[in-house]
Design a protein around this motif. Structure first.
Motif, short mmCIF file in Angstrom:
data_model
loop_
_atom_site.label_atom_id
_atom_site.label_comp_id
_atom_site.label_asym_id
_atom_site.label_seq_id
_atom_site.Cartn_x
_atom_site.Cartn_y
_atom_site.Cartn_z
N ARG A 172 -91.13 72.10 39.34
CA ARG A 172 -92.40 71.80 39.05
C ARG A 172 -93.17 71.24 40.35
N SER A 173 -92.50 71.12 41.44
CA SER A 173 -93.32 70.53 42.55
C SER A 173 -93.14 71.33 43.85
N ALA A 174 -92.19 72.38 43.82
CA ALA A 174 -91.92 72.91 45.09
C ALA A 174 -93.05 73.80 45.75
N TYR A 175 -93.91 74.13 44.79
CA TYR A 175 -95.24 75.21 44.99
C TYR A 175 -96.36 74.08 45.75
N LEU A 176 -96.40 72.99 45.62
CA LEU A 176 -97.33 72.24 46.27
C LEU A 176 -97.44 72.23 47.89
N PRO A 177 -98.43 72.43 48.38
CA PRO A 177 -98.45 72.25 50.00
C PRO A 177 -97.85 71.15 50.61
N GLY A 178 -98.16 69.96 50.02
CA GLY A 178 -97.96 68.66 50.73
C GLY A 178 -96.50 68.23 50.41
N TYR A 179 -95.60 68.90 49.52
CA TYR A 179 -94.47 68.56 49.08
C TYR A 179 -93.42 69.10 49.98
N ALA A 180 -92.28 67.99 50.32
CA ALA A 180 -91.06 68.59 50.79
C ALA A 180 -90.10 67.80 50.29
N CYS A 181 -88.77 68.29 50.20
CA CYS A 181 -87.72 67.93 49.73
C CYS A 181 -86.35 67.77 50.35
N PHE A 182 -85.59 66.97 50.65
CA PHE A 182 -84.36 66.88 51.38
C PHE A 182 -83.15 66.47 50.42
N ALA A 183 -82.21 66.76 50.52
CA ALA A 183 -80.87 66.45 49.65
C ALA A 183 -79.91 66.06 50.32
N TRP A 184 -79.33 65.04 49.54
CA TRP A 184 -78.25 64.56 50.42
C TRP A 184 -77.34 65.17 50.84
N ARG A 185 -76.60 65.27 52.01
CA ARG A 185 -75.89 66.28 52.70
C ARG A 185 -74.67 66.46 51.93
N ASP A 186 -73.93 65.38 51.49
CA ASP A 186 -72.73 65.64 50.75
C ASP A 186 -72.67 65.82 49.30
#
Length: 480
Positions: A172-186
């Protein structure tokens, strides 16, 4: 929501109670020698084939309304995959069909977000909070305030039920220009941050005043908020506490693409992706991949594309058009004769709209409607590919709720998603907004293959028959 995910035994017990049927009586009228088999089904101890046999028998005897039959079929599926997996798959279905499940936020949370809505610019950090209500509000703010930037830090978990809220949030969110996401490495929960849900932002008013705000959530609709002058360092403290090195980027923010050059760059990137990756996609609209290049060229030229971009002269647009059509030709070839697998789910409604109007349901600027002859050829290409191509399959959606998100999964690479109204937009940077996380890709593919294709589409032959009927109607029409 778990209450709505019921097993076959639970659905059967409710139905029997409503109809005044005992286990003994149901066994008698459905041909079982004793009530033992019915009792085992009520306890969800029977085999999958036994549940299906009882459903067919009850349906043949006229014991079931359409709604009751659907409930029992759903219960059989819950037994087959397990209650938690069924709940996770229902979340994906809701995301694809636009049901977000948002609940009203508490006044204190709304007050903090209202300050964010009125700010001239802001940086927002979100830790987890993969809840529809919170993310829906934040998406609305990002859409209205392009100067805002949001960085989302998530713990994904290890089970489908833990991972699915994150996947649906990103769809629902990834297409927005100002949105970035980071996942916990483990991936797992050992960090301790998986139970923390918070939104922190630093913002600037139109008069230059700066302030920080922090909202800690105790549940999905309620949280405690604090606001301090920016010089107190609340935002800086929260950003340091997240420890960025423990997270890996899976969605990138981007500047919106501009003008015809942006579209050509997007086409170039898609060409490479589609040539080298197997694809599973749910589409709310026909894709330009399915249009014969000569038809697309004529429709663009006759639609006025050469003069459709302010500040671009015809010579420059013509050169970019040729580049665009070159890549579209490669995508068309990969779609119908490529060596990679294509599994597509498409809404029958948009096929009907296209057949009637010659237009994509998503507006595509500077293009004339396709002629009836062109529409017939385009739809025939779909039919022939689904009939003849070993690695191509097309299924039509059979649910009452329409697909409202385009989701394209490039196996082993990532997932691109956008709302149906944006799926033909020229300014989305697909490369940046791709969801690149192998666990989420695997989860989507499992749900697509074993869930959507099993339960929510017409069969391959029914889909072909439906398309063939539309084509035949076009041939017999007055403009054929």
């Amino acid at each position: 929501m778990k209450e709505s995910i019921r097993t076959f035994g639970e659905c059967l017990e409710e139905l029997m109670h409503a109809k005044g049927l005992s286990a003994q009586r149901l066994a008698q009228i459905t041909g079982y020698k004793s009530k033992t088999s019915i009792a085992r089904m009520l306890r969800d101890e029977s085999a999958h084939a036994g549940r299906e046999r009882l459903l067919r028998c009850m349906d043949a005897l006229g014991l079931l309304t359409a709604e009751e039959k659907r409930a029992l079929q759903s219960g059989i599926e819950v037994n087959r995959v397990g209650r938690e997996n069924a709940l996770a798959r229902s979340m994906l279905f809701d995301a694809l069909t636009g049901k977000d499940g948002a609940v009203p936020l508490a006044p204190e949370v709304e007050e903090a977000l209202n300050a964010l809505r009125s700010a001239r610019s802001a940086r927002v950090l979100v830790l987890n909070c993969c809840w529809p209500g919170v993310l829906c509000a934040l998406r609305g703010i990002l859409e209205a305030r392009p100067s805002h930037a949001l960085e989302h830090f998530v713990t994904i978990g290890n089970t489908p039920l833990q991972m699915m809220p994150v996947l649906c949030t990103l769809l629902r969110s990834a297409y927005l220009p100002g949105y970035a996401c980071f996942a916990w490495r483990d991936g797992g929960d050992s960090s301790g941050v998986s139970g923390v849900n918070a939104v922190c932002f630093t913002a600037q008013d139109r008069d230059g005043a700066r302030w920080d705000a922090l909202v800690f959530f105790s549940r999905r609709d309620h949280g405690a908020a604090i606001t301090l002058p920016a010089e107190r360092g609340l935002f800086d403290f929260f950003e340091r506490a997240i420890e960025r090195q423990d997270f890996v980027p899976i969605v990138s923010a981007y500047a919106p693409l501009a003008g015809p050059s942006g579209l050509v760059n997007s086409m170039r990137f898609c060409t490479e992706l589609e040539r080298n990756a197997n694809i599973s996609a749910a589409k709310p609209d026909l894709c330009i991949n399915a249009v014969e290049p000569s038809f697309l060229r004529a429709a663009l030229l006759e639609g006025g594309v050469l003069g459709g971009f302010a500040g671009w002269d015809e010579k420059r647009v013509r050169a970019l058009l040729e580049e665009f059509l070159y890549f579209q030709q490669r995508r068309f070839e990969a779609e119908f004769s490529g060596a990679k697998t294509r599994r597509l789910v498409m809404s029958p409604r948009v096929v009907r709209v296209f057949a009637l109007t010659g237009k994509f349901s998503t507006p595509f600027p500077a293009i004339r409607p396709f002629t009836v002859r062109e529409r017939i050829r385009i739809l025939e290409n779909l039919i022939h590919a689904a009939q003849d191509a070993r690695d191509y399959s097309l299924y039509l959606w059979r649910e009452e709720k329409e697909i409202v998100f385009e989701v394209t999964c490039f196996h082993d690479l990532g997932i691109f998603a956008s709302p149906s109204g944006e799926s033909g937009a020229l300014d989305i940077d697909i490369q940046a907004s791709m969801i690149r996380h192998p666990g989420l890709v695997s989860l989507f593919l499992e749900c697509f293959e074993d869930g959507l294709l099993r339960n929510n589409v017409m069969s391959g032959q029914q889909s072909l028959d439906y398309l063939a009927g539309i084509v035949e109607g076009l041939r017999q029409g007055p403009c054929a």
